[in-house]
Enzyme design. Structure first.
Site, PDB file in Angstrom:
ATOM      1  N   LYS A   1      -5.981  -0.533   5.999  1.00  0.00           N
ATOM      2  CA  LYS A   1      -4.710   0.184   6.056  1.00  0.00           C
ATOM      3  C   LYS A   1      -4.748   1.434   5.160  1.00  0.00           C
ATOM      4  O   LYS A   1      -4.347   2.525   5.577  1.00  0.00           O
ATOM      5  CB  LYS A   1      -3.618  -0.765   5.564  1.00  0.00           C
ATOM      6  CG  LYS A   1      -2.261  -0.468   6.100  1.00  0.00           C
ATOM      7  CD  LYS A   1      -1.377  -1.680   5.834  1.00  0.00           C
ATOM      8  CE  LYS A   1       0.076  -1.306   5.862  1.00  0.00           C
ATOM      9  NZ  LYS A   1       0.941  -2.415   5.486  1.00  0.00           N
TER      10      LYS A   1
ATOM     11  N   CYS B   1     -10.884   6.039 -44.695  1.00  0.00           N
ATOM     12  CA  CYS B   1     -10.171   7.286 -45.005  1.00  0.00           C
ATOM     13  C   CYS B   1      -8.991   7.006 -45.938  1.00  0.00           C
ATOM     14  O   CYS B   1      -9.220   6.740 -47.109  1.00  0.00           O
ATOM     15  CB  CYS B   1      -9.775   7.996 -43.716  1.00  0.00           C
ATOM     16  SG  CYS B   1      -9.649   9.777 -43.972  1.00  0.00           S
TER      17      CYS B   1
ATOM     18  N   HIS C   1     -14.787   8.469 -40.815  1.00  0.00           N
ATOM     19  CA  HIS C   1     -14.329   7.525 -39.786  1.00  0.00           C
ATOM     20  C   HIS C   1     -15.517   6.948 -39.021  1.00  0.00           C
ATOM     21  O   HIS C   1     -15.909   7.494 -37.987  1.00  0.00           O
ATOM     22  CB  HIS C   1     -13.409   8.243 -38.795  1.00  0.00           C
ATOM     23  CG  HIS C   1     -12.104   8.640 -39.396  1.00  0.00           C
ATOM     24  ND1 HIS C   1     -10.962   7.897 -39.239  1.00  0.00           N
ATOM     25  CD2 HIS C   1     -11.769   9.696 -40.160  1.00  0.00           C
ATOM     26  CE1 HIS C   1      -9.968   8.481 -39.884  1.00  0.00           C
ATOM     27  NE2 HIS C   1     -10.429   9.578 -40.453  1.00  0.00           N
TER      28      HIS C   1
ATOM     29  N   THR D   1       0.817  -1.226   0.000  1.00  0.00           N
ATOM     30  CA  THR D   1       0.000   0.000   0.000  1.00  0.00           C
ATOM     31  C   THR D   1       0.851   1.277   0.000  1.00  0.00           C
ATOM     32  O   THR D   1       0.326   2.374  -0.151  1.00  0.00           O
ATOM     33  CB  THR D   1      -0.916   0.063   1.242  1.00  0.00           C
ATOM     34  OG1 THR D   1      -0.097   0.165   2.403  1.00  0.00           O
ATOM     35  CG2 THR D   1      -1.806  -1.154   1.335  1.00  0.00           C
TER      36      THR D   1
ATOM     37  N   GLU E   1     -15.623   4.433 -37.195  1.00  0.00           N
ATOM     38  CA  GLU E   1     -15.217   3.872 -35.895  1.00  0.00           C
ATOM     39  C   GLU E   1     -15.495   4.821 -34.742  1.00  0.00           C
ATOM     40  O   GLU E   1     -15.738   4.384 -33.616  1.00  0.00           O
ATOM     41  CB  GLU E   1     -13.740   3.455 -35.928  1.00  0.00           C
ATOM     42  CG  GLU E   1     -12.698   4.562 -35.997  1.00  0.00           C
ATOM     43  CD  GLU E   1     -12.385   5.057 -37.402  1.00  0.00           C
ATOM     44  OE1 GLU E   1     -13.224   4.860 -38.310  1.00  0.00           O
ATOM     45  OE2 GLU E   1     -11.305   5.660 -37.600  1.00  0.00           O
TER      46      GLU E   1
HETATM   47  N1  GLN Z   1      -4.043  11.492 -45.378  1.00  0.00           N
HETATM   48  C1  GLN Z   1      -5.362  11.412 -45.935  1.00  0.00           C
HETATM   49  C2  GLN Z   1      -6.009  12.784 -46.065  1.00  0.00           C
HETATM   50  O1  GLN Z   1      -5.624  13.713 -45.390  1.00  0.00           O
HETATM   51  C3  GLN Z   1      -6.241  10.469 -45.135  1.00  0.00           C
HETATM   52  C4  GLN Z   1      -6.488  10.923 -43.732  1.00  0.00           C
HETATM   53  C5  GLN Z   1      -6.998   9.841 -42.827  1.00  0.00           C
HETATM   54  O2  GLN Z   1      -6.860   8.650 -43.120  1.00  0.00           O
HETATM   55  N2  GLN Z   1      -7.574  10.224 -41.692  1.00  0.00           N
HETATM   56  O3  GLN Z   1      -6.930  12.943 -46.821  1.00  0.00           O
END
Ligand code: GLN
Length: 537
Positions: A225, A383, A509, A190, A511
């Site tokens: 403790k 991208c 993107h 600890t 994601e």
């Molecule tokens: N480099 C590329 C652009 O600027 C793709 C960018 C990325 O994959 N986020 O268009």
């Protein structure tokens, strides 16, 4: 109007203890008890935002709806809480100083000496309170990056000290520390926690709750403790044991009653009911997959998993939706060449080519795409990954041997990917890309439309280059169709290949928008396609 309570999460002993996951888990539990919550990250470094950092520094750069380039912890906040964050949710020392210095130049402090206390600390407090000001949230959880005792984090800890003083029980401080197990001694220690709390105390902050990251369970005597040496109640010593998945942590925190402690410390009435059934259902499926697929993630930062954090998490969400475990095989794009193609890609069920900047590893990405296209392997390009798919198609199908992006080869005779017209005059690199959410219109006769089930979608961006519309007709005729368009500027956002089981490239993107509650349709669709590909044999 809500009486917003402010919770601070600091860290001690080492970095990487999981403050972001603890903050996100607390948010999930409070939400499940009916409270509205937002989470903010204060980063003590001098960069104005992490947008100009390479992923080796702090991992992925996460992009919000409003186009802020932020710390990857904001991704966790969104994935857990399913509430979008914004620029206000990530503030760095650089941004604070930039704001204060600009004000000084404008003459706002005329006559006074501008100092860390009160001017910088006031600005930090203003940024924290800003999130609670509109009355939307019962709780604002503010995570302080780094470790207490770091020179850089002093003004932030001082701001917390002041806010506690000003707001009393409307504030609580959670300190996350490490309780290491020493195998030679055969016991948990600890002392690092005691020292870390002392460091915090030297700066005038007494933590209310201590969360102890540990690889072994804390017994009553260890808890006692820590409570005794660190001036906290024994119920406020919370164990955070290593978990098999970050998504288990809310349940572990529920068992340890972290949420109850926070409610108690902030004088908040404790609701009797908690509804966390959807989360449990997700975990149940996560832990009992029926299927498994392997996806090759082709990128140039594969030795650093944090560089592709949101993609990895989106695979987990998309996998769970298909009752499928998605095993990610990291393939370094610089190592992909004709000789090693089979070695890297013959045993995978799908190929994802990652986002990125610059030319390193680009030819490996293009080769991997050719492999996916010609072998009918499901392909997902994000991208730069989509841009590489366009280059590959140009070179190998349309016979444009020098097809390239002007990012890599400004002099190419066939600039199939070119800089966006409004990017040409950009001089400063920080925060100047096409960032954040833009609408996109889908072709109803496309695979992606079947996944989204709507014509107008909105997705987040981070790029300077785009599909060159001069080539659109030629591409369409040869079977690569633009099936998603940003209507205002006629920008190609999605390409799909005809006569292929699943070949999708997106300029945005996806994601960033995948959460536990709302797995992203494209990841769900890609996993399904990989599964079909595998089952087909
Ligand atoms: N480099 C590329 C652009 O600027 C793709 C960018 C990325 O994959 N986020 O268009």
């Amino acid at each position: 109007m809500k009486n917003t309570k402010y919770i601070f999460v600091t860290g001690g002993v080492t970095s990487s203890l999981g403050k972001g996951i603890i903050s996100s888990s607390l948010a999930k539990l409070l939400q499940s008890r009916g409270f509205s919550v937002t989470i903010q990250k204060l980063d003590p470094y001098i960069n104005v935002d992490p947008g100009t950092l390479n992923p080796y520094e702090h991992g992925e750069c996460f992009v919000t709806e409003d186009g802020a380039e932020t710390d990857l912890d904001l991704g966790h906040y969104e994935r857990f809480s399913n509430v979008p964050t914004s620029q206000a949710n990530n503030v760095t020392t650089g941004r604070i100083y930039q704001y204060v210095i600009n004000k000084e130049r404008e003459g706002e402090y005329l006559g006074t000496t501008v100092q860390v206390i009160p001017h910088i600390t006031d600005e930090i407090k203003r940024r924290i309170r800003l999130l609670g000001q509109n009355g939307n949230f019962d709780f604002v959880i503010t995570e302080i990056g780094g470790t207490v005792g770091d020179i850089e984090s002093f003004p932030f800890i001082e701001a917390i000290r002041q806010m506690r003083w000003e707001m009393g029980r409307n504030c609580a401080v959670i300190h996350l520390t490490l309780v290491p197990f020493l195998s030679a001694a055969g016991e948990l220690k600890t002392k690092p926690t005691q020292h870390s709390v002392k460091t915090l105390l030297e700066q005038g902050v007494q933590p209310d709750i201590i969360v102890c990251r540990s690889e072994r369970h804390l017994n009553e005597s260890i808890r006692g403790k820590i409570a005794q040496f660190c001036n906290v109640e024994v119920t406020s010593v919370i164990e955070s044991i290593d978990a098999s998945s970050i998504y288990e942590v809310p349940m572990l925190m529920l068992e340890e009653k972290l949420d109850i402690e926070v409610l108690r410390k902030t004088n908040t009435a404790i609701p009797e009911k908690i509804d966390i059934s959807k989360w449990q259902h997700f975990l149940q499926r996560l832990n009992n997959p029926v299927h498994q697929v392997t996806v090759a993630l082709v990128g140039k930062y594969v030795e650093l998993k944090d560089a592709y954090k949101s993609i990895n998490e989106a695979f987990i969400h998309g996998g769970v939706a298909n009752e499928c475990h998605v095993k990610v095989k990291y393939v370094h794009s610089e190592h992909v060449d004709h000789e090693h193609l089979d070695e890297f890609l013959s045993d995978v069920d799908g190929i994802l080519v990652a986002p990125g900047f610059g030319g390193r590893g680009i030819e490996g990405k293009i080769l991997a795409i050719e492999y996916a296209r010609t072998n009918n392997i499901p392909f997902f390009g994000i991208c730069l990954g989509m841009q590489c798919a366009v280059i590959e198609f140009g070179r190998n199908v349309l016979g444009l041997k020098d097809a390239h992006s002007t990012e890599m080869n400004p002099k190419t005779g066939n600039p199939v990917i070119d800089i966006m017209s409004n990017q040409k005059s950009v001089k400063n690199l920080g925060g100047t890309m096409r960032l954040g959410s833009y609408p996109c219109k889908l072709d109803p006769d496309s695979k992606v439309f079947e996944l989204y089930h709507e014509t107008m979608i909105s997705e987040r961006h981070r790029h300077r280059f785009e599909f060159n519309n001069d080539y659109r007709k030629t591409y369409t005729k040869a079977g690569m169709k633009a099936v998603g368009i940003y209507p205002n500027e006629n920008l190609v956002e999605i390409i799909e290949l005809e006569n292929h089981p699943w070949f999708v490239g997106v300029q945005f993107h996806p994601e960033y928008k995948s959460t536990v509650a709302n797995p992203h349709p494209l990841f769900v669709g890609f996993v399904e396609a990989m599964l079909n590909n595998k089952l087909k044999g």
